[in-house]
Design a protein around this motif. Sequence first.
Motif, mmCIF file in Angstrom:
data_model
loop_
_atom_site.group_PDB
_atom_site.id
_atom_site.type_symbol
_atom_site.label_atom_id
_atom_site.label_comp_id
_atom_site.label_asym_id
_atom_site.label_seq_id
_atom_site.Cartn_x
_atom_site.Cartn_y
_atom_site.Cartn_z
ATOM 1 N N ASN A 183 60.670 40.746 57.321
ATOM 2 C CA ASN A 183 60.806 39.385 57.344
ATOM 3 C C ASN A 183 60.450 38.228 56.440
ATOM 4 N N SER A 228 65.211 40.793 61.987
ATOM 5 C CA SER A 228 64.693 40.044 62.883
ATOM 6 C C SER A 228 65.291 39.133 63.395
ATOM 7 N N GLY A 229 65.799 38.887 62.274
ATOM 8 C CA GLY A 229 67.153 37.612 61.160
ATOM 9 C C GLY A 229 66.125 36.723 60.920
ATOM 10 N N ARG A 282 69.453 34.109 61.942
ATOM 11 C CA ARG A 282 68.468 34.235 63.616
ATOM 12 C C ARG A 282 69.326 35.033 64.883
ATOM 13 N N ARG A 333 60.065 36.497 67.291
ATOM 14 C CA ARG A 333 61.001 36.434 68.150
ATOM 15 C C ARG A 333 60.473 35.614 69.047
ATOM 16 N N ASN A 357 64.826 31.777 60.844
ATOM 17 C CA ASN A 357 65.385 30.756 61.687
ATOM 18 C C ASN A 357 65.738 29.683 59.743
#
Length: 366
Positions: free
Chosen positions: A274, A169-170, A347, A17, A172
């Motif tokens: 994740n 949480s998507g 994200r 996050r 990156n």
Amino acid sequence: MKVLVFTNFGMGLFNFRKELLEKLISEENDVYVSLPYDEYVPKLKRLGCKYIESKVDRRGTNPINDMKLLIQYIKVIKNVKPDVVLTYTIKPNIYGGIACRITKVPYLTNITGLGTAIENRGLIQKITLSLYSLGLKNSTCVFFQNEFNRSFFADNNIVKGKTKLIPGSGVNLEHHKCEDYPSDDKTIRFVFIGRIMKAKGIEELFQAAKKVKEIYSNVEFDLVGASEEDYTKQLSELEGWGIIKYHGQQSDVHSFIKNSHGIILPSYHEGTANVLLESASTGRPILASRVPGCIETFEDDITGLGFKVRSVPSLVEAIIKFIKLPYHQKKQMGIEGRKKMEEEYDRKLVIDAYLQEIQTLVNEEN
């Protein structure tokens, strides 16, 4: 505006996050984070977050400690006077939510998974669901990471207000960039990344690794993650026998994913895993149990292979099936997995969902 975040540990907040926190700070909001002190707190401070310690007994069931946490959250809210509170993980969701109700502060809740307390039926489940009903009652919006969890909460009348489905949480996509697939040599390397605990399927993985190594001596199993339950003896024995290599907790897992041919996650339950998003984003095939929170992250036989949860034979079968795949097919699975992440799990989609709900709150207050 002032944004306050309640969560139970720094690693999840920083690793999954960080971009949301950075975005909020870049827009000149004051961001406060309240969690137990750990090695990630200095990193959160360097982002520009203001830190307030809270003592969360993540796995404890002592009601006195939980009441202390509720009182602590109420004090934090009264001191900070936030415009909105964001909560993550079970106890912050419950007691942070109740604290927000008492203090009449708007809050957004993220259900990161059902957790063992809910998955295991019995008295603890009933108590947890009752507490969740109290904690979520006035939530402005409850974010869910998979449809199964959202339906479960709705069917049990735990949440009746606004909900929104987000892609976990998507991931990156820049940090977990697509890496060249490992060369076509004789060694095939699998990696497990996660907490060393029963609910992550670690016992099934131990047994499966033994069976596979009996047939394929050129296969390696790397395990990365903190041991949250006592598997010290098993880890030591398996490493001594050359079955696995245990690396403990690592601050950056990207290099382990990069060096692997595939990732294995035999988890019993997830919100959205994740580590599977990060692995697919890096261009690595996924081998995962067919449970909510995992099945959404891969396409069977296209970006990975699924297997039956809690089943050693099914896990062994999936591993051997992957080993037998031609090199070009393994590589293509990774390429297709990266495409899926770009299309569905960026994200930025999660950040936009939060910013939209926060903006809605601002507009309503004005």
